[in-house]
Design an enzyme around this catalytic site. Structure first.
Site, short mmCIF file in Angstrom:
data_model
loop_
_atom_site.label_atom_id
_atom_site.label_comp_id
_atom_site.label_asym_id
_atom_site.label_seq_id
_atom_site.Cartn_x
_atom_site.Cartn_y
_atom_site.Cartn_z
N LYS A 130 5.22 4.47 -1.43
CA LYS A 130 5.62 5.81 -1.70
C LYS A 130 6.91 6.41 -1.46
CE LYS A 130 0.82 8.05 -1.13
NZ LYS A 130 -0.04 6.87 -0.95
N ALA B 199 0.95 -0.96 0.04
CA ALA B 199 0.10 -0.04 -0.07
C ALA B 199 0.90 1.35 0.04
CB ALA B 199 -0.96 0.06 1.10
N SER B 200 0.65 2.14 0.77
CA SER B 200 1.45 3.59 0.63
C SER B 200 2.75 3.42 1.38
CB SER B 200 0.81 4.52 1.75
OG SER B 200 -0.31 4.96 1.07
N VAL B 201 3.41 2.08 1.74
CA VAL B 201 4.85 2.04 2.22
C VAL B 201 5.31 2.24 0.72
CG1 VAL B 201 6.53 0.31 2.94
CG2 VAL B 201 4.36 1.13 4.30
#
Length: 451
Positions: A56, A52-54
């Site tokens: 980014k 997921a947003s890891v």
């Protein structure tokens, strides 16, 4: 500190994998639960999780390499690569720091055919076609933006003439021997069927775990599973440990460039915030500076922390949703054990089960609510076509309100309670209450509750 005892204590607390390392030595690593509820295959350390947003900070690290190679600069205007984008004066720096003011792309998919897989190019096309108003002028303030990181992935493709997948693999994953890390694709599950930790959500009405595609609240997100840059990378605890070590050692990146990425961003000399370029930043009294990110997607919750000064790395990957505050408390207890040499497991909360309320009761809650402390912001409560009640918070996807009783609701999996009494909405998260009052609500007589 007996980390083997900690490993045993973590049994039956979560479904996933964990790793804690310091000074090049792994202190704790474990795999718990099952990788698939269909096959009941046990979880292993090599299981790949949707980060997921890891994803980014990984996208940001890819951008840093392009800056290091002088192929782009922080202050390049992004219309250099997206000439039809209806938003001006936005730079690469703005995208990295979440200060672009770009609208949330997920709202553009409200009428999307859920059987059609969406791509990054679809995001760009919808932004160009509909040109939803920007949230603010670039650099005016900071507001978390998935859209910005989707554009960063597209920017990588425009600059390198390679797919985001190819670039990340060649520039970062292969050089660091991250052999179990890859960007998702429509063929991903077929390629790595037995290596994936499949994500599951808790059906709060049936009282059981199901795939996100089988639950009303989450099935609409499955068409977005292959959008990348803001998410979409799959990895393991060991590969993230390798990445953390490479960052600490500045193996691929110039130290000065990493220092810029790990410096809290500022709008003015007086106004800074705890986000650098792809990384959340804070100072820990014992372990020193921490650069980190977390992520969430239906079924998954992820945490990746690097403490460069104490050379400490913590990774927590989960694939069966449960109370998020509880999982955060587990992670904090593990990290705290480094300092106090004791591990205290937090108490596991009950899993809420939802009840159905009549449409008439739910309709009474519809409307806009103005935040008491920030009157410039509003929260909206609305019934969707399927007569399910949703809350629309600033800068988030619509979230379904599940009833515990007539005036009390919860948001599934994130430890947030919502009460609506006498036209007053209260959101309770991490022990803090945010209050909003209904706009244009009829005056209430004393002791008369409006439903």
């Amino acid at each position: 500190m007996d980390w083997n005892k900690v490993k045993v204590q973590l049994e039956n607390t979560f479904n996933g994998t964990v790793l804690l390392a310091q000074d090049e030595k792994i202190l704790l690593q474990g795999a718990y639960g099952e990788a698939s509820i269909q096959t009941h295959a046990p979880m292993h350390l090599h299981q790949r999780f949707n980060l997921a947003s890891v994803s980014k900070p990984m996208t940001a690290l890819g951008i840093l390499l392009l800056i290091q190679e002088k192929k782009i600069t922080f202050d390049d205007d992004i219309t250099k690569w997206f000439d039809n984008l209806p938003y001006t004066n936005i730079t690469v720096r703005h995208l990295l720091q979440h200060t672009s003011g770009l609208p949330d792309y997920m709202e553009l998919f409200s009428n999307w055919d859920e059987t059609t897989v969406a791509t990054n190019e679809d995001v760009l096309q919808l932004l160009t076609q509909y040109a939803p108003p920007r949230l603010f002028e670039a650099g005016e303030r900071m507001e978390y933006s998935n859209t910005g990181y989707v554009l960063l992935a597209l920017l990588i493709e425009r600059v390198t003439n390679k797919s985001y997948t190819e670039y990340m693999d060649e520039a970062i994953f292969k050089p660091l021997n991250m052999k179990n890390t890859t960007v998702t694709s429509t063929t991903f599950t077929k390629q790595y069927t037995n290596e994936i930790a499949y994500g599951y959500v808790f059906d709060v009405y049936a009282g059981q775990y199901v795939a996100p595609s089988e639950f009303e609240e989450t099935k609409g997100t499955t068409c977005l599973n292959y959008i990348t840059g803001d998410g979409g990378i799959y990895s393991t605890v060991e590969d993230l440990w390798k990445l953390g070590r490479a960052v600490i050692q500045a193996r691929l990146w110039d130290e000065a460039l990493l220092e810029q990425a790990f410096t809290p961003s500022s709008l003015t000399a007086e106004q800074t915030f705890s986000y650098g370029m792809g990384w959340i930043i804070y100072e820990d009294e014992q372990l020193g500076k921490c650069v980190w990110h977390n992520g969430g997607w239906p079924g998954y919750a992820t945490t990746f922390k690097i403490y460069p000064q104490s050379k400490t790395i913590f990774v927590f990957l989960r694939s069966k949703e449960q109370d998020l505050d509880y999982e955060i408390a587990i992670g904090e207890a593990i990290e705290k054990a480094l300092s106090i040499q004791e591990f205290h497991l937090p108490k596991k909360p009950e899993q809420y089960k939802a009840v159905h309320l009549s449409v008439e009761i739910l309709q009474g809650y519809e409307g806009k609510y103005q935040l008491q402390e920030h009157p410039e912001h509003t929260v909206e409560i609305a019934l969707q076509e399927d007569n399910r009640l949703y809350i629309f918070l600033p800068s988030t996807m619509p979230l379904e309100l599940h009833a515990i009783k007539e005036d009390e609701f919860f948001l599934r999996g994130i430890g947030v309670l919502v009460t609506i009494k006498q036209n007053k909405l209260t959101v309770i998260s991490e022990g803090q209450s945010t209050i909003a009052n209904k706009i244009n609500a009829p005056e209430l007589k004393e002791n008369n509750i409006s439903l």
